[in-house]
Design a protein around this motif. Structure first.
Motif, PDB file in Angstrom:
ATOM      1  N   ASP A  27      34.252   8.237   0.329  1.00 17.76           N
ATOM      2  CA  ASP A  27      33.534   7.294   1.491  1.00 17.76           C
ATOM      3  C   ASP A  27      32.468   6.312   1.206  1.00 17.76           C
ATOM      4  OD1 ASP A  27      34.973   9.086   3.071  1.00 17.76           O
ATOM      5  OD2 ASP A  27      33.349  10.186   4.149  1.00 17.76           O
ATOM      6  N   GLU A  28      31.678   6.861   0.180  1.00 12.29           N
ATOM      7  CA  GLU A  28      30.505   5.780  -0.329  1.00 12.29           C
ATOM      8  C   GLU A  28      31.404   4.597  -1.157  1.00 12.29           C
ATOM      9  OE1 GLU A  28      27.343   7.615  -2.439  1.00 12.29           O
ATOM     10  OE2 GLU A  28      27.619   9.452  -1.162  1.00 12.29           O
ATOM     11  N   LEU A  29      32.533   4.998  -2.020  1.00  8.27           N
ATOM     12  CA  LEU A  29      33.171   4.112  -2.466  1.00  8.27           C
ATOM     13  C   LEU A  29      33.896   2.870  -1.769  1.00  8.27           C
ATOM     14  CD1 LEU A  29      34.579   5.841  -5.716  1.00  8.27           C
ATOM     15  CD2 LEU A  29      33.288   3.840  -5.871  1.00  8.27           C
ATOM     16  N   ALA A  30      34.227   3.495  -0.633  1.00 12.05           N
ATOM     17  CA  ALA A  30      35.109   2.652   0.364  1.00 12.05           C
ATOM     18  C   ALA A  30      34.136   1.758   0.840  1.00 12.05           C
ATOM     19  CB  ALA A  30      35.866   3.654   1.437  1.00 12.05           C
ATOM     20  N   LYS A  31      32.782   2.374   1.218  1.00 11.21           N
ATOM     21  CA  LYS A  31      31.785   1.313   1.835  1.00 11.21           C
ATOM     22  C   LYS A  31      31.266   0.279   0.880  1.00 11.21           C
ATOM     23  CE  LYS A  31      29.824   4.947   4.939  1.00 11.21           C
ATOM     24  NZ  LYS A  31      28.675   5.849   5.175  1.00 11.21           N
ATOM     25  N   ALA A  32      31.320   0.651  -0.573  1.00  9.41           N
ATOM     26  CA  ALA A  32      30.943  -0.254  -1.528  1.00  9.41           C
ATOM     27  C   ALA A  32      31.887  -1.394  -1.690  1.00  9.41           C
ATOM     28  CB  ALA A  32      30.952   0.473  -2.919  1.00  9.41           C
ATOM     29  N   GLN A  33      33.215  -0.848  -1.612  1.00  8.76           N
ATOM     30  CA  GLN A  33      34.185  -2.114  -1.639  1.00  8.76           C
ATOM     31  C   GLN A  33      34.091  -2.841  -0.232  1.00  8.76           C
ATOM     32  OE1 GLN A  33      36.849  -2.853  -3.974  1.00  8.76           O
ATOM     33  NE2 GLN A  33      36.702  -4.586  -2.793  1.00  8.76           N
ATOM     34  N   VAL A  34      33.942  -2.599   0.801  1.00  4.60           N
ATOM     35  CA  VAL A  34      33.757  -3.205   1.956  1.00  4.60           C
ATOM     36  C   VAL A  34      32.554  -4.299   1.778  1.00  4.60           C
ATOM     37  CG1 VAL A  34      32.935  -3.365   4.292  1.00  4.60           C
ATOM     38  CG2 VAL A  34      34.528  -1.861   3.727  1.00  4.60           C
ATOM     39  N   GLN A  35      31.516  -4.023   1.135  1.00  6.17           N
ATOM     40  CA  GLN A  35      30.148  -4.696   0.730  1.00  6.17           C
ATOM     41  C   GLN A  35      30.608  -5.825  -0.534  1.00  6.17           C
ATOM     42  OE1 GLN A  35      27.074  -1.453   0.356  1.00  6.17           O
ATOM     43  NE2 GLN A  35      25.819  -3.347   0.495  1.00  6.17           N
ATOM     44  N   VAL A  36      31.464  -5.383  -1.224  1.00  8.44           N
ATOM     45  CA  VAL A  36      31.994  -6.386  -2.364  1.00  8.44           C
ATOM     46  C   VAL A  36      32.793  -7.292  -1.700  1.00  8.44           C
ATOM     47  CG1 VAL A  36      33.291  -6.424  -4.442  1.00  8.44           C
ATOM     48  CG2 VAL A  36      31.767  -4.645  -4.207  1.00  8.44           C
ATOM     49  N   LEU A  90      16.402   6.412  -7.309  1.00  6.92           N
ATOM     50  CA  LEU A  90      15.890   5.186  -7.835  1.00  6.92           C
ATOM     51  C   LEU A  90      14.462   4.864  -7.923  1.00  6.92           C
ATOM     52  CD1 LEU A  90      18.185   3.003  -5.231  1.00  6.92           C
ATOM     53  CD2 LEU A  90      18.699   3.340  -7.563  1.00  6.92           C
ATOM     54  N   THR A  91      14.176   4.210  -8.881  1.00  7.54           N
ATOM     55  CA  THR A  91      12.947   3.686  -9.126  1.00  7.54           C
ATOM     56  C   THR A  91      12.424   2.932  -8.054  1.00  7.54           C
ATOM     57  OG1 THR A  91      13.199   1.992 -10.580  1.00  7.54           O
ATOM     58  CG2 THR A  91      13.025   4.027 -11.654  1.00  7.54           C
ATOM     59  N   LYS A  92      10.968   2.756  -7.926  1.00  7.10           N
ATOM     60  CA  LYS A  92      10.395   1.680  -6.933  1.00  7.10           C
ATOM     61  C   LYS A  92      10.980   0.231  -7.503  1.00  7.10           C
ATOM     62  CE  LYS A  92       6.179   4.246  -5.930  1.00  7.10           C
ATOM     63  NZ  LYS A  92       4.891   4.151  -6.040  1.00  7.10           N
ATOM     64  N   GLU A  93      10.931  -0.059  -8.547  1.00  2.00           N
ATOM     65  CA  GLU A  93      11.469  -1.438  -9.233  1.00  2.00           C
ATOM     66  C   GLU A  93      12.752  -1.691  -8.767  1.00  2.00           C
ATOM     67  OE1 GLU A  93       9.790   0.746 -11.239  1.00  2.00           O
ATOM     68  OE2 GLU A  93       7.966  -0.128 -11.158  1.00  2.00           O
ATOM     69  N   GLN A  94      13.848  -0.611  -8.793  1.00  4.74           N
ATOM     70  CA  GLN A  94      15.178  -0.810  -8.668  1.00  4.74           C
ATOM     71  C   GLN A  94      15.284  -0.907  -7.084  1.00  4.74           C
ATOM     72  OE1 GLN A  94      16.410   2.780 -10.533  1.00  4.74           O
ATOM     73  NE2 GLN A  94      17.802   1.865 -11.472  1.00  4.74           N
ATOM     74  N   LYS A  95      14.561  -0.284  -6.318  1.00  3.24           N
ATOM     75  CA  LYS A  95      14.808  -0.587  -4.886  1.00  3.24           C
ATOM     76  C   LYS A  95      14.077  -1.873  -4.227  1.00  3.24           C
ATOM     77  CE  LYS A  95      14.074   4.253  -3.816  1.00  3.24           C
ATOM     78  NZ  LYS A  95      13.095   5.487  -3.090  1.00  3.24           N
ATOM     79  N   ALA A  96      13.224  -2.385  -4.975  1.00  4.19           N
ATOM     80  CA  ALA A  96      12.535  -3.576  -4.560  1.00  4.19           C
ATOM     81  C   ALA A  96      12.931  -4.732  -5.181  1.00  4.19           C
ATOM     82  CB  ALA A  96      11.042  -3.447  -4.890  1.00  4.19           C
ATOM     83  N   SER A  97      13.740  -4.706  -6.281  1.00  9.75           N
ATOM     84  CA  SER A  97      14.636  -5.792  -6.691  1.00  9.75           C
ATOM     85  C   SER A  97      15.221  -7.100  -6.045  1.00  9.75           C
ATOM     86  CB  SER A  97      15.428  -5.423  -7.795  1.00  9.75           C
ATOM     87  OG  SER A  97      16.317  -6.464  -8.297  1.00  9.75           O
ATOM     88  N   ASN A  98      14.655  -8.130  -6.296  1.00 12.99           N
ATOM     89  CA  ASN A  98      15.196  -9.477  -5.465  1.00 12.99           C
ATOM     90  C   ASN A  98      16.127  -9.964  -6.291  1.00 12.99           C
ATOM     91  OD1 ASN A  98      13.640 -10.710  -7.364  1.00 12.99           O
ATOM     92  ND2 ASN A  98      12.647 -11.660  -5.544  1.00 12.99           N
ATOM     93  N   GLU A  99      16.640  -9.497  -7.499  1.00  8.27           N
ATOM     94  CA  GLU A  99      17.520 -10.039  -8.376  1.00  8.27           C
ATOM     95  C   GLU A  99      19.026  -9.405  -8.356  1.00  8.27           C
ATOM     96  OE1 GLU A  99      15.971  -9.595 -12.194  1.00  8.27           O
ATOM     97  OE2 GLU A  99      14.446 -11.010 -11.836  1.00  8.27           O
ATOM     98  N   ARG A 100      18.966  -8.040  -7.844  1.00  6.42           N
ATOM     99  CA  ARG A 100      20.189  -7.446  -7.735  1.00  6.42           C
ATOM    100  C   ARG A 100      20.104  -6.376  -6.336  1.00  6.42           C
ATOM    101  NH1 ARG A 100      18.274  -4.604 -12.638  1.00  6.42           N
ATOM    102  NH2 ARG A 100      17.531  -2.683 -12.085  1.00  6.42           N
ATOM    103  N   GLU A 101      21.202  -5.813  -5.855  1.00  6.10           N
ATOM    104  CA  GLU A 101      21.237  -4.708  -5.002  1.00  6.10           C
ATOM    105  C   GLU A 101      22.128  -3.792  -5.751  1.00  6.10           C
ATOM    106  OE1 GLU A 101      22.897  -4.065  -0.348  1.00  6.10           O
ATOM    107  OE2 GLU A 101      23.433  -5.943  -1.540  1.00  6.10           O
ATOM    108  N   ILE A 102      21.778  -2.483  -5.504  1.00  7.09           N
ATOM    109  CA  ILE A 102      22.561  -1.345  -6.065  1.00  7.09           C
ATOM    110  C   ILE A 102      23.156  -0.867  -4.764  1.00  7.09           C
ATOM    111  CG2 ILE A 102      22.438   0.859  -6.782  1.00  7.09           C
ATOM    112  CD1 ILE A 102      19.843   0.087  -8.487  1.00  7.09           C
ATOM    113  N   ILE A 103      24.679  -0.871  -5.130  1.00 10.47           N
ATOM    114  CA  ILE A 103      25.443  -0.661  -3.802  1.00 10.47           C
ATOM    115  C   ILE A 103      25.997   0.641  -3.885  1.00 10.47           C
ATOM    116  CG2 ILE A 103      27.956  -1.096  -3.041  1.00 10.47           C
ATOM    117  CD1 ILE A 103      27.393  -4.185  -3.988  1.00 10.47           C
ATOM    118  N   TYR A 104      26.030   1.265  -5.085  1.00  7.51           N
ATOM    119  CA  TYR A 104      26.462   2.495  -5.145  1.00  7.51           C
ATOM    120  C   TYR A 104      25.824   3.292  -6.560  1.00  7.51           C
ATOM    121  CZ  TYR A 104      30.134   6.274  -6.045  1.00  7.51           C
ATOM    122  OH  TYR A 104      30.646   7.593  -6.409  1.00  7.51           O
ATOM    123  N   GLY A 105      25.424   4.508  -6.207  1.00  9.41           N
ATOM    124  CA  GLY A 105      24.793   5.286  -7.561  1.00  9.41           C
ATOM    125  C   GLY A 105      23.467   5.079  -7.688  1.00  9.41           C
TER     126      GLY A 105
END
Length: 181
Positions: A27-36, A90-105
């Motif tokens: 289900d998470e992968l299907a949601k990730a594909q929708v975001q992509v 996720l680390t605080k840096e990963q959560k707060a990044s304005n360079e990338r968004e973690i979609i899955y994992g």
């Protein structure tokens, strides 16, 4: 409850839990594909036999000093492992990044395959050219790593393989090329 009945009961619960985790992951992968797909890309996250997606990220275009996007370069990175482990925190840096968004994992596991979709064309310096499914694919072999890249009508796809044999690499590359022409 006798001993064998208790063991059967515990085994059934473990089997049920592991099945539910797999369904949740799908289900998470299907949601990730929708975001992509919402990024306006035609990139389809490949399902690779024998490998599990462990991480998907969307990398944003570069920004200027005022925080405005420079250009429109969009990238999606998908990593695969043989045996996906537990979800990493996720680390605080990963959560707060304005360079990338973690979609899955990210999930634990050794990354064996990385696939990067970009909406820009790519050119690997000093690459050999091979043919896969009628497409020209650039190839570079460096130590245990093999890099393949090809351009599509809407961008490019780069594949990075870690310590995989040539037949496996070509089989996966053919699948990715065919799914993303």
């Amino acid at each position: 409850m006798n001993k064998s009945g208790f063991i059967f009961f515990i085994a059934a619960i473990i089997f049920l839990i592991s099945g539910c985790q797999k369904a949740g992951s799908n289900d998470e992968l299907a949601k990730a594909q929708v975001q992509v797909s919402a990024l306006g890309s035609s990139f389809s996250i490949p399902t690779l036999d024998g490998y599990e997606v462990s991480y998907i990220q969307h990398k944003f275009p570069s920004k200027d000093k005022q925080g405005n996007f420079i250009g429109d370069n969009q990238e999606v990175l998908v990593t695969y492992t043989k045996n996906k482990g537990k979800l990493e925190k996720l680390t605080k840096e990963q959560k707060a990044s304005n360079e990338r968004e973690i979609i899955y994992g990210p999930y634990q596991g050794e990354t064996l395959i990385e696939i990067t979709y970009s909406n820009n064309q790519v050119d690997l310096n000093d690459a050999d050219i091979i043919g896969i499914s009628g497409n020209q694919v650039q190839k570079i072999k460096k130590d245990d790593y093999t890099f393949l890249a090809f351009n599509t009508s809407k961008g490019s796809i780069t594949l990075k393989f870690n310590s995989l044999d040539e037949d496996t690499i070509l089989s996966i590359a053919q699948q990715v090329v065919n799914e993303n022409k």
